[in-house]
Write an enzyme that holds these catalytic residues in place. Structure first.
Site, PDB file in Angstrom:
ATOM      1  N   HIS A 230      43.692  37.048 110.969  1.00  0.00           N
ATOM      2  CA  HIS A 230      43.622  36.624 112.364  1.00  0.00           C
ATOM      3  C   HIS A 230      42.361  35.796 112.649  1.00  0.00           C
ATOM      4  CE1 HIS A 230      46.826  39.524 113.359  1.00  0.00           C
ATOM      5  NE2 HIS A 230      46.141  40.434 112.672  1.00  0.00           N
ATOM      6  N   ASP A 231      41.203  36.362 112.309  1.00  0.00           N
ATOM      7  CA  ASP A 231      39.937  35.724 112.680  1.00  0.00           C
ATOM      8  C   ASP A 231      39.638  34.439 111.913  1.00  0.00           C
ATOM      9  OD1 ASP A 231      39.604  37.753 114.522  1.00  0.00           O
ATOM     10  OD2 ASP A 231      38.382  38.979 113.194  1.00  0.00           O
TER      11      ASP A 231
END
Length: 306
Positions: A230-231
C-alpha cells in the site's frame, strides 16, 4: 548517496513496524533518485519503538537518518491496534538513538523554512498532520503537497486502517484545505509483492535481507504468500507520476462517529484533493523492487533482473 541539486524535498510520517509496507516505503524512498528525504516522523502507538526501527532501516542503508517520535494516541480516542511483532526481528533496537524534540514541531518548522518546497508523505494515521495544522495555521499552505495512503473510495470495504485508526484527525486534515493526493485501497490492492519479488529484495544487501525477513514475518502473520505494498504505491504516486492517473480536484469527507468511523467519500469539484484513480500494474511493482534494491546495494535503479 547525496541528493541531487534538483532533488524533491520530502518528509515521511509513518507508523512503521506493523504492516511491513511502511518499511518498504521507507526503503524505497532511500533508493529513489531525485528524492531528498529530510527526515522521518513516527505516529500511532509506541512511536519511540517505531522511531528506533526507522532509524535502523536508515542505518542498514548506510545513513544517519533524522527520525523523531510523534504522537502515539489517536485524537479520536480509538484504541491503538498493536500486532505484537513490531521490531521483533531487529536485535539491539534500544541502541538506536533518534532525535530529541517534538515530531509535530519539526514538521511545522521544516515546511515553514521552505514554504511550497517540501512534500509530506503520510502513510499512517493522520494524527501528527492534524496536530501540525492545529499548531500552525500556515502549515496547509507551506506544504507543497500532502501525499496520503488511506481510505477506500469504492466497494472494496467500508473503512481503511489509517483513516479508521484516527477518523477525527483525518476529518481535520481534509477539512483544512491542504493540497493533497490520496491513494486508497481500491488502487493499492491491484499490486502484490510475490515470492520472486521477495527473492530479489532478500539479495539486496543488509537492508534487503532485513526487509525480506520482515515481509516473510508479515506473510506468516496473515498465513499468506503475498502482501499488498500500500505505502510504496503512495510513494510512487509522488515520485513517478507518469505511472498514475489522478482524478480532478475535489474534497474528501470523513465519517467521525459510529461503526463507520473513518469511512471516506470523494466529491469532485470545489476542493484541492485528488484521488489516484489508476496505475500501471506491471511497472509499479517493478519500480518498487528496483528502488528498494538500489537502497540496499547503493546503486542506481536498473532494469528488472531475471
Amino acid at each position: 548517496m547525496p541528493a541531487a541539486p534538483t532533488a524533491r524535498a520530502v518528509v515521511l510520517d509513518t507508523d512503521i513496524g506493523t504492516d511491513v509496507d511502511d518499511a518498504m516505503a521507507l526503503a524505497l524512498l532511500l533508493g529513489l533518485p531525485g528524492v531528498d528525504l529530510l527526515g522521518v516522523a513516527t505516529v500511532y502507538g509506541d512511536t519511540a519503538l517505531r522511531a528506533r526501527l526507522a532509524r535502523r532501516y536508515g542505518a542498514l542503508a548506510g545513513l544517519a537518518l533524522p527520525v523523531r517520535a510523534g504522537e502515539g494516541k489517536p485524537l479520536s480516542g480509538r484504541e491503538v491496534w498493536w500486532a505484537g511483532h513490531e521490531g521483533s526481528l531487529h536485535t539491539g533496537l534500544d541502541g538506536e538513538a533518534y532525535e530529541d524534540g517534538s515530531a509535530v514541531e519539526w514538521l511545522v518548522r521544516t515546511v515553514a523554512e521552505r514554504p511550497g518546497e517540501v512534500d509530506v508523505l503520510a502513510i499512517g494515521p493522520l494524527t501528527n498532520i492534524a496536530l501540525a495544522l492545529e499548531a500552525d495555521p500556515g502549515f496547509a499552505e507551506n506544504v507543497r503537497t500532502l501525499w496520503v495512503m488511506g481510505g477506500a473510495f469504492d466497494d472494496v470495504e467500508r473503512t481503511e486502517h489509517n483513516f479508521r485508526s484516527d477518523a477525527l484527525a483525518a476529518h481535520r486534515v481534509f477539512s483544512s484545505g491542504i493540497r493533497a493526493v490520496v491513494t486508497g485501497l481500491e488502487v493499492t490492492r491491484r499490486v502484490k509483492v510475490l515470492e520472486p519479488h521477495l527473492r530479489r529484495l532478500g539479495a539486496a544487501g543488509a537492508l534487503g535481507g532485513a526487509l525480506a525477513a520482515d515481509i516473510d514475518q508479515w506473510w506468516k502473520f496473515w498465513d499468506e504468500q503475498w502482501n499488498v505494498p500500500h505505502d510504496p504505491v503512495a510513494v510512487l504516486s509522488m515520485a513517478r507520476p507518469e505511472l498514475f492517473t489522478l482524478s480532478e480536484p475535489g474534497t474528501v469527507l470523513i465519517e467521525t462517529e459510529g461503526e463507520d468511523a473513518g469511512a471516506s467519500v470523494f466529491r469532485p469539484g470545489g476542493g484541492r484533493t485528488r484521488l489516484v484513480r489508476d496505475l500501471d500494474t506491471a511497472e509499479v511493482p517493478e519500480e518498487i523492487v528496483r528502488g528498494i534494491v538500489a537502497a540496499g546495494t547503493g546503486r542506481e535503479p536498473a532494469a528488472a533482473e531475471a
